[in-house]
Scaffold this motif. Structure first.
Motif, mmCIF file in Angstrom:
data_model
loop_
_atom_site.group_PDB
_atom_site.id
_atom_site.type_symbol
_atom_site.label_atom_id
_atom_site.label_comp_id
_atom_site.label_asym_id
_atom_site.label_seq_id
_atom_site.Cartn_x
_atom_site.Cartn_y
_atom_site.Cartn_z
ATOM 1 N N THR A 47 89.244 71.111 35.587
ATOM 2 C CA THR A 47 88.850 70.389 36.785
ATOM 3 C C THR A 47 89.424 68.988 36.738
ATOM 4 O O THR A 47 89.820 68.511 35.681
ATOM 5 C CB THR A 47 87.316 70.329 36.910
ATOM 6 N N PHE A 49 89.121 64.835 38.736
ATOM 7 C CA PHE A 49 88.476 63.882 39.616
ATOM 8 C C PHE A 49 89.467 62.784 40.006
ATOM 9 O O PHE A 49 90.302 62.374 39.211
ATOM 10 C CB PHE A 49 87.288 63.198 38.918
ATOM 11 N N GLN A 54 85.373 65.042 42.951
ATOM 12 C CA GLN A 54 85.931 66.187 42.235
ATOM 13 C C GLN A 54 86.848 66.937 43.186
ATOM 14 O O GLN A 54 86.388 67.648 44.082
ATOM 15 C CB GLN A 54 84.801 67.086 41.728
ATOM 16 N N LYS A 57 88.184 72.105 41.150
ATOM 17 C CA LYS A 57 87.407 72.697 40.055
ATOM 18 C C LYS A 57 87.744 74.176 39.897
ATOM 19 O O LYS A 57 86.944 74.960 39.392
ATOM 20 C CB LYS A 57 85.907 72.500 40.265
ATOM 21 N N SER A 75 82.845 60.519 32.482
ATOM 22 C CA SER A 75 82.637 61.881 32.986
ATOM 23 C C SER A 75 81.912 62.707 31.931
ATOM 24 O O SER A 75 82.064 62.476 30.714
ATOM 25 C CB SER A 75 83.975 62.539 33.319
#
Lengths: 116, 109
Positions: A47, A49, A54, A57, A75
């Motif tokens: 995933t 960000f 986000q 994912k 995170s």
């Protein structure tokens, strides 16, 4: 900080336990990535960000995996009800720019998870 | 779909010789490639990158060559040193990195 910091470096969990892995990216880095690396394999994307959002994912193996970056800095990758197949090194990386241009990702040393 | 792979899983090199590590990719739309080095117990370390509008790029003791016609990427290491022993990964960035399985380079003294 000078680099990407991950904790814990090593985690042993009993099957069924929940675990949380932390990543402190390089200060000012906008993008943050999580990868899973099985023994003898290349890292696999989980995933990423951009700040607190986000954006992708698609690599998370199941709904037992959850990642967050609430303030756009630190995170946490959480794995619920761990299974033996979750045993791997979890790598965090950060990069300065957004996701659309070439990114040089700086990786942390990883968190090695062993599920018994 | 996209895939990135390395031709050989292991490479043994005499100290002082040049090393060549190869990588094939299948996504002709990829426009950015990266080489990483990973030592035991550490995270991948960036070595060099190249964009698809280039055929060659040089760094300190390393050169990356890109052949878009045959979708092939190579990393050349000059005068290989013991500290070069590691696993080497090529990866595409689109924007998330897709890694191959890696080539383990062992430098013989």
């Amino acid at each position: 900080g000078a680099g990407v910091s991950q904790s814990p470096r090593y985690k042993v969990a009993k099957r069924g336990q929940d675990v949380a892995l932390r990543c402190d990216p390089i200060s000012g880095h906008v993008s943050l990535f999580w990868y899973q690396q099985a023994l003898g394999q290349g890292p696999e994307f989980l995933t990423y960000f951009q700040n607190e959002a986000q954006l992708d994912k698609s690599g998370l193996p199941s709904d037992r995996f959850f990642a967050e970056r609430p303030e756009g800095s630190v995170s946490t990758l959480k794995i619920q009800r761990t299974q033996q197949e979750d045993s791997a090194v979890y790598l965090c990386a950060s990069s300065l720019g957004g996701p659309t241009g070439p990114n040089v990702l700086t990786f942390g040393a990883g968190s090695r998870l062993t599920v018994l | 779909g996209e895939s990135v792979g390395l031709h050989l899983p292991t490479l043994s090199v005499q100290e002082g010789d040049n090393s060549i590590i190869n990588c094939a990719y299948s996504n002709s739309a990829s426009d950015y490639f990266i080489w990483y080095k990973q030592e035991s117990g550490k995270g991948p370390q960036f070595i060099i990158d190249i964009r698809s509008n280039m055929d060659k790029r040089q760094g300190q003791r390393v050169t990356v060559l890109l052949n878009k016609t045959v979708k092939h990427l190579s990393l050349q290491i000059a005068a290989t040193q013991p500290g070069d022993s590691a696993v080497y990964f090529c990866a595409e960035n689109f924007p998330k990195l897709s890694f191959g399985a890696g080539t383990t380079v062992t430098v013989r003294a």
